[in-house]
Write an enzyme that holds these catalytic residues in place. Structure first.
Site, PDB file in Angstrom:
ATOM      1  N   HIS A  75      -3.389   7.030   2.487  1.00  0.00           N
ATOM      2  CA  HIS A  75      -3.775   5.735   1.923  1.00  0.00           C
ATOM      3  C   HIS A  75      -5.147   5.374   2.494  1.00  0.00           C
ATOM      4  O   HIS A  75      -5.409   5.571   3.679  1.00  0.00           O
ATOM      5  CB  HIS A  75      -2.738   4.671   2.299  1.00  0.00           C
ATOM      6  CG  HIS A  75      -3.212   3.283   2.030  1.00  0.00           C
ATOM      7  ND1 HIS A  75      -3.710   2.909   0.798  1.00  0.00           N
ATOM      8  CD2 HIS A  75      -3.292   2.181   2.833  1.00  0.00           C
ATOM      9  CE1 HIS A  75      -4.062   1.637   0.865  1.00  0.00           C
ATOM     10  NE2 HIS A  75      -3.832   1.168   2.076  1.00  0.00           N
ATOM     11  N   ASN A 133     -10.151  -0.373  -0.227  1.00  0.00           N
ATOM     12  CA  ASN A 133      -8.687  -0.269  -0.159  1.00  0.00           C
ATOM     13  C   ASN A 133      -8.106  -0.786  -1.480  1.00  0.00           C
ATOM     14  O   ASN A 133      -8.178  -1.981  -1.755  1.00  0.00           O
ATOM     15  CB  ASN A 133      -8.190  -1.097   1.030  1.00  0.00           C
ATOM     16  CG  ASN A 133      -6.679  -1.107   1.159  1.00  0.00           C
ATOM     17  OD1 ASN A 133      -5.965  -0.669   0.267  1.00  0.00           O
ATOM     18  ND2 ASN A 133      -6.197  -1.604   2.284  1.00  0.00           N
ATOM     19  N   CYS A 171       0.811  -1.225   0.000  1.00  0.00           N
ATOM     20  CA  CYS A 171       0.000   0.000   0.000  1.00  0.00           C
ATOM     21  C   CYS A 171       0.844   1.274   0.000  1.00  0.00           C
ATOM     22  O   CYS A 171       0.336   2.353  -0.289  1.00  0.00           O
ATOM     23  CB  CYS A 171      -0.942   0.005   1.202  1.00  0.00           C
ATOM     24  SG  CYS A 171      -1.977  -1.455   1.251  1.00  0.00           S
TER      25      CYS A 171
HETATM   26  N1  COA Z   1     -18.284  -8.759   9.073  1.00  0.00           N
HETATM   27  C1  COA Z   1     -18.680  -9.022  10.336  1.00  0.00           C
HETATM   28  N2  COA Z   1     -17.832  -9.356  11.304  1.00  0.00           N
HETATM   29  C2  COA Z   1     -16.533  -9.413  11.007  1.00  0.00           C
HETATM   30  C3  COA Z   1     -16.052  -9.147   9.708  1.00  0.00           C
HETATM   31  C4  COA Z   1     -16.990  -8.825   8.728  1.00  0.00           C
HETATM   32  N3  COA Z   1     -16.639  -8.541   7.449  1.00  0.00           N
HETATM   33  N4  COA Z   1     -14.714  -9.273   9.711  1.00  0.00           N
HETATM   34  C5  COA Z   1     -14.347  -9.606  10.952  1.00  0.00           C
HETATM   35  N5  COA Z   1     -15.449  -9.705  11.744  1.00  0.00           N
HETATM   36  C6  COA Z   1     -15.509 -10.041  13.150  1.00  0.00           C
HETATM   37  C7  COA Z   1     -14.306 -10.820  13.628  1.00  0.00           C
HETATM   38  O1  COA Z   1     -14.449 -12.189  13.342  1.00  0.00           O
HETATM   39  C8  COA Z   1     -14.321 -10.529  15.098  1.00  0.00           C
HETATM   40  O2  COA Z   1     -15.262 -11.360  15.728  1.00  0.00           O
HETATM   41  P1  COA Z   1     -14.956 -12.051  17.149  1.00  0.00           P
HETATM   42  O3  COA Z   1     -14.761 -10.891  18.098  1.00  0.00           O
HETATM   43  O4  COA Z   1     -16.155 -12.860  17.388  1.00  0.00           O
HETATM   44  O5  COA Z   1     -13.683 -12.837  16.936  1.00  0.00           O
HETATM   45  C9  COA Z   1     -14.842  -9.099  15.186  1.00  0.00           C
HETATM   46  O6  COA Z   1     -15.492  -8.848  13.917  1.00  0.00           O
HETATM   47  C10 COA Z   1     -13.767  -8.060  15.404  1.00  0.00           C
HETATM   48  O7  COA Z   1     -12.709  -8.310  14.491  1.00  0.00           O
HETATM   49  P2  COA Z   1     -11.409  -7.447  14.484  1.00  0.00           P
HETATM   50  O8  COA Z   1     -10.469  -7.983  13.431  1.00  0.00           O
HETATM   51  O9  COA Z   1     -10.871  -7.278  15.862  1.00  0.00           O
HETATM   52  O10 COA Z   1     -11.993  -6.036  13.995  1.00  0.00           O
HETATM   53  P3  COA Z   1     -11.286  -4.668  13.799  1.00  0.00           P
HETATM   54  O11 COA Z   1     -11.985  -3.626  14.528  1.00  0.00           O
HETATM   55  O12 COA Z   1      -9.791  -4.772  13.976  1.00  0.00           O
HETATM   56  O13 COA Z   1     -11.553  -4.371  12.253  1.00  0.00           O
HETATM   57  C11 COA Z   1     -10.325  -4.401  10.166  1.00  0.00           C
HETATM   58  C12 COA Z   1     -11.032  -5.226  11.250  1.00  0.00           C
HETATM   59  C13 COA Z   1      -9.692  -5.361   9.186  1.00  0.00           C
HETATM   60  C14 COA Z   1     -11.365  -3.564   9.485  1.00  0.00           C
HETATM   61  C15 COA Z   1      -9.261  -3.515  10.820  1.00  0.00           C
HETATM   62  O14 COA Z   1      -8.509  -4.265  11.732  1.00  0.00           O
HETATM   63  C16 COA Z   1      -8.302  -2.880   9.828  1.00  0.00           C
HETATM   64  O15 COA Z   1      -8.686  -2.028   9.070  1.00  0.00           O
HETATM   65  N6  COA Z   1      -7.025  -3.254   9.898  1.00  0.00           N
HETATM   66  C17 COA Z   1      -5.900  -2.580   9.257  1.00  0.00           C
HETATM   67  C18 COA Z   1      -5.980  -2.519   7.790  1.00  0.00           C
HETATM   68  C19 COA Z   1      -4.741  -1.887   7.288  1.00  0.00           C
HETATM   69  O16 COA Z   1      -4.417  -0.773   7.589  1.00  0.00           O
HETATM   70  N7  COA Z   1      -3.960  -2.624   6.527  1.00  0.00           N
HETATM   71  C20 COA Z   1      -2.697  -2.108   6.080  1.00  0.00           C
HETATM   72  C21 COA Z   1      -2.820  -1.422   4.811  1.00  0.00           C
HETATM   73  S1  COA Z   1      -3.566  -2.421   3.602  1.00  0.00           S
END
Ligand code: COA
Length: 326
Positions: free
Chosen positions: A253, A283, A113
């Site tokens: 980004h 993204n 990214c």
């Molecule tokens: N729909 C519903 N629930 C979902 C889901 C979806 N699409 N994806 C994950 N979940 C659930 C998980 O299984 C988890 O459930 P659990 O608590 O029962 O285990 C819960 O939601 C929380 O998941 P978590 O991964 O802790 O959520 P989060 O707040 O961290 O959000 C992202 C997830 C991916 C959106 C976030 O972590 C993110 O944006 N990460 C960084 C991305 C990034 O910057 N990448 C680098 C550049 S590409």
């Protein structure tokens, strides 16, 4: 003083829109979860016959037209991508042929990214050292073809698209003031696409083990991203001896609206001074900044002599920033 100036921009998004409500029918997710956790409402998906170079071609054509130059005037093509047409040749070479940029050298870079800002750093070094005077830099991705559409943790996040800029040498006051790139390979396991390379070459087993899809430990990546980007933007404005109030537009980004808001808040910047289009694009990895930049330019959000701050964070891990006087 010799500087590198962005003289034009262009972008391309595939026609097909995939909405959150469609995703609700594909995996166990909801529009509410995706919107609240990421800020994404819809993303674009390339057609089966579109590869990265096809998206890059459309964005580049527009950037060339707007710069009023011929493809033959380009001396170097850099394509930032993690979803190139194929391992060899580079998508840069395929793009060169499509454009008829017969006088250009061409190659690809992989910084996930952060790829577009890494590309800016390379282009800036070539231009400032006098090696090249005119460079085409493209960020392009077809992430949809490397997405596991059964994995709700990742499939709601990504989209396809391309953005391009023409960079030229200038003696004026406008252009790149700083561009900084960083890596930490010890976090490689947070975001990867493990199959298809020399470690896990394509095989029936790699397919069975789903190694050809993007994998991300989202929550861990999120925490590192927020902390790293907050430090990065502060150090960028400090090294340029400016205040955050001097920045007209922050172009981050587009990974997650919560990460973007945290970075803006650390700078004390109101969201009205932040370019956000991940609601429409998702993204798009290396393509996200040049797509957002093109939208900012064409919608009149940047004017001559405005300071704009670019920042990115991605797989590698990599992160990068650039301060530009428009
Ligand atoms: N729909 C519903 N629930 C979902 C889901 C979806 N699409 N994806 C994950 N979940 C659930 C998980 O299984 C988890 O459930 P659990 O608590 O029962 O285990 C819960 O939601 C929380 O998941 P978590 O991964 O802790 O959520 P989060 O707040 O961290 O959000 C992202 C997830 C991916 C959106 C976030 O972590 C993110 O944006 N990460 C960084 C991305 C990034 O910057 N990448 C680098 C550049 S590409």
């Amino acid at each position: 003083m010799l500087r590198t100036k962005i003289v034009s921009t262009g972008s391309y998004l595939p026609e097909r829109i995939l909405s959150n409500s469609e995703l609700e029918k594909m995996v166990d997710t909801s529009d509410q979860w995706i919107t609240e956790r990421t800020g994404i409402k819809e993303r674009r998906i390339a057609s089966n016959d579109q590869a990265v170079s096809d998206l890059a071609f459309e964005a580049s054509k527009l950037a060339l037209e707007r710069a009023q130059i011929s493809a033959k005037d380009i001396e170097l093509i850099i394509v930032a991508t993690i979803t190139g047409d194929m391992p060899v040749p580079s998508s840069g070479c395929i793009l060169q042929d499509k454009l008829g940029a017969v006088n250009a050298a061409a190659f690809d870079i992989n910084a996930a990214c952060s790829g577009f800002i890494y590309g800016l750093s390379i282009a800036n070094a070539y231009i400032k050292s006098g090696v090249y005077k005119r460079i085409l830099l493209v960020g392009a991705e077809v992430l949809s073809k490397f997405t596991n559409w059964k994995d709700r943790n990742t499939c709601v996040l990504f989209g396809d698209g391309a953005g391009a800029v023409i960079l030229e040498a200038t003696d004026g006051d406008q252009g790149i003031y700083s561009v900084d790139i960083y890596s930490d390979g010890s976090f490689a396991n947070l975001l990867n696409l493990p199959g298809g390379g020399s470690k896990n070459p394509p095989s029936p087993e790699s397919l069975k083990n789903e190694l050809h899809y993007l994998q991300m430990k989202g929550n861990e990546t999120f925490k590192v991203a927020v902390k790293t980007l907050e430090q990065l933007v502060i150090s960028t404005i400090e090294k340029n001896n400016i205040k955050s109030s001097d920045i007209k537009l922050l172009i981050p980004h587009q990974a997650n609206l919560r990460i973007i808001s945290a970075t803006a808040s650390r700078l004390g910047m109101d969201m009205s001074r932040v370019m956000v289009n991940l609601n429409k694009c998702g993204n798009t990895s290396a393509a996200s900044i040049p797509i957002a930049l093109d939208e900012a330019v064409t919608s009149g959000r940047i004017e001559k002599n405005d300071y704009i701050l670019l920042e990115a964070f991605g797989g590698g891990l990599t992160w990068a920033s650039a301060l530009i006087k428009w």
